[in-house]
Write an enzyme that holds these catalytic residues in place. Sequence first.
Site, PDB file in Angstrom:
ATOM      1  N   TYR A 151      22.065  74.047  26.512  1.00  0.00           N
ATOM      2  CA  TYR A 151      23.467  73.706  26.255  1.00  0.00           C
ATOM      3  C   TYR A 151      24.125  74.662  25.265  1.00  0.00           C
ATOM      4  CZ  TYR A 151      21.572  69.662  28.535  1.00  0.00           C
ATOM      5  OH  TYR A 151      20.914  68.860  29.420  1.00  0.00           O
ATOM      6  N   CYS A 174      39.669  81.354  15.209  1.00  0.00           N
ATOM      7  CA  CYS A 174      40.748  80.833  14.384  1.00  0.00           C
ATOM      8  C   CYS A 174      40.890  79.329  14.564  1.00  0.00           C
ATOM      9  CB  CYS A 174      42.037  81.585  14.691  1.00  0.00           C
ATOM     10  SG  CYS A 174      41.872  83.294  14.179  1.00  0.00           S
TER      11      CYS A 174
HETATM   12  C1  LIG Z   1      21.825  66.466  31.610  1.00  0.00           C
HETATM   13  C2  LIG Z   1      20.963  65.696  32.488  1.00  0.00           C
HETATM   14  C3  LIG Z   1      19.570  65.788  32.361  1.00  0.00           C
HETATM   15  C4  LIG Z   1      18.880  66.625  31.312  1.00  0.00           C
HETATM   16  O1  LIG Z   1      18.938  66.054  30.048  1.00  0.00           O
HETATM   17  P1  LIG Z   1      18.151  66.724  28.821  1.00  0.00           P
HETATM   18  O2  LIG Z   1      18.450  65.889  27.657  1.00  0.00           O
HETATM   19  O3  LIG Z   1      18.638  68.119  28.669  1.00  0.00           O
HETATM   20  O4  LIG Z   1      16.718  66.739  29.167  1.00  0.00           O
HETATM   21  C5  LIG Z   1      18.816  65.066  33.260  1.00  0.00           C
HETATM   22  N1  LIG Z   1      19.382  64.297  34.213  1.00  0.00           N
HETATM   23  C6  LIG Z   1      20.715  64.186  34.355  1.00  0.00           C
HETATM   24  C7  LIG Z   1      21.275  63.345  35.432  1.00  0.00           C
HETATM   25  C8  LIG Z   1      21.552  64.869  33.500  1.00  0.00           C
HETATM   26  O5  LIG Z   1      22.871  64.754  33.630  1.00  0.00           O
END
Ligand SMILES: *Cc1c(COP(=O)(O)O)cnc(C)c1O
Length: 401
Positions: free
Chosen positions: A356, A328
């Site tokens: 994600y 909603c």
């Molecule tokens: C989220 C993150 C990643 C991974 O990023 P992607 O775009 O999913 O490859 C790598 N290093 C750090 C420090 C992050 O916070």
Amino acid sequence: MESQQLLSIESEFGSPLYVYDAEKIETQYNRLTNAFAKVEKLRINYAVKALSNISVLKLLKQMGSGLDTVSIQEVQLGLHAGFTPDKIIYTPNGVSMDEIEAVARLGVQINIDNLSILEQFGTKHPQIPVCIRINPHVMAGGNSNISVGHIDSKFGISIHQLPHLLRIVENTKMHINGIHMHTGSDILDIEVFLYAAEILFDTAKHFKTLDFIDFGSGFKVPYKKGDIETNVEEFGRKLTKRFLAFEKEYGRELTLAFEPGKFLVSEAGYFLAKVNVVKQTTSTVFAGIDSGFNHLIRPMLYGSEHFIENISHPKGKERFYTVVGYICETDTFGTNRRISEIKEGDVLSFRNAGAYCFSMASNYNSRYKPAEVLWKDGKAHLIRERETFEDLLKNQVEIEL
Ligand SMILES: *Cc1c(COP(=O)(O)O)cnc(C)c1O
């Protein structure tokens, strides 16, 4: 994966459902390691936050991956999955000194991204090796939501603070063993990345006791037809050449590290949901599915486009649909999508649902989080059960009123 496989998995485990293809994760892992085959010491640390199911972590462990973690809980998940502390790096942002010390006590590599904590940590624990996260202020990609290297970013220690950083290291006599950057989630351009890498090399020269240089992530994967993806092979050739030259200059062998999340798991994931209702209005045809941003929030959170297809009737006449959820609130997955004609009860498949997606799921509207399945060696393995009503009550304290 084939539509037929996905459909039969959906009929076995129900909907909504996350399905991950183990072989695709392996292919991506091998692509990356092959691209850097000439580097003597290469380390891939999978970013746990992208998809943190224990079975997925175990799969990556089998392949030889390490882990990149952003919370002590992710560290604990990694240890639970069988990773040894030396295979885990901890790269938090804005967490307490207490948590950082607790992770260090577990024997995990600490990565510090601000001068305040660096000074405190170095003063108290000069003997514990620390990696430092540098912000090279490189705007990688076009979307300021995901470009964390730029000037307003909260991540990393600014390259302009190097004099202060060096003073802290000298005063505390702390041991810096690694240098790190993570410039954002979507680096479109290899040249931009290499430019940032030069800044990291320049910084590295100031530290004599490095064991590794960590280039973070930012590998781009295609979401929709025509999307560009990082040419990992070309990138590997160019960065390897530069890295080997730097090693010579530096005078000792270094480990080259990456911490990809999306690149390893995004394309391996499929999110399957059933169409509850097809609703024709004065302006569009809505396909309403048995899910919402409680299960897949990326389209609403930062406008990501997940390719959607009708796997129940893939060969029908195509029509334009707006695919929405049952929450909603406005929860639009896609507008004006050309999808093979949808009937109520059809199963839609969302691509790129590995990274994600489940890890950002919630119980909003008091719905259950979906189940997760790992497709491996021609078999579907349930790796997370669908929640039940008990899960909604768990931790709630019922008081007498
Ligand atoms: C989220 C993150 C990643 C991974 O990023 P992607 O775009 O999913 O490859 C790598 N290093 C750090 C420090 C992050 O916070």
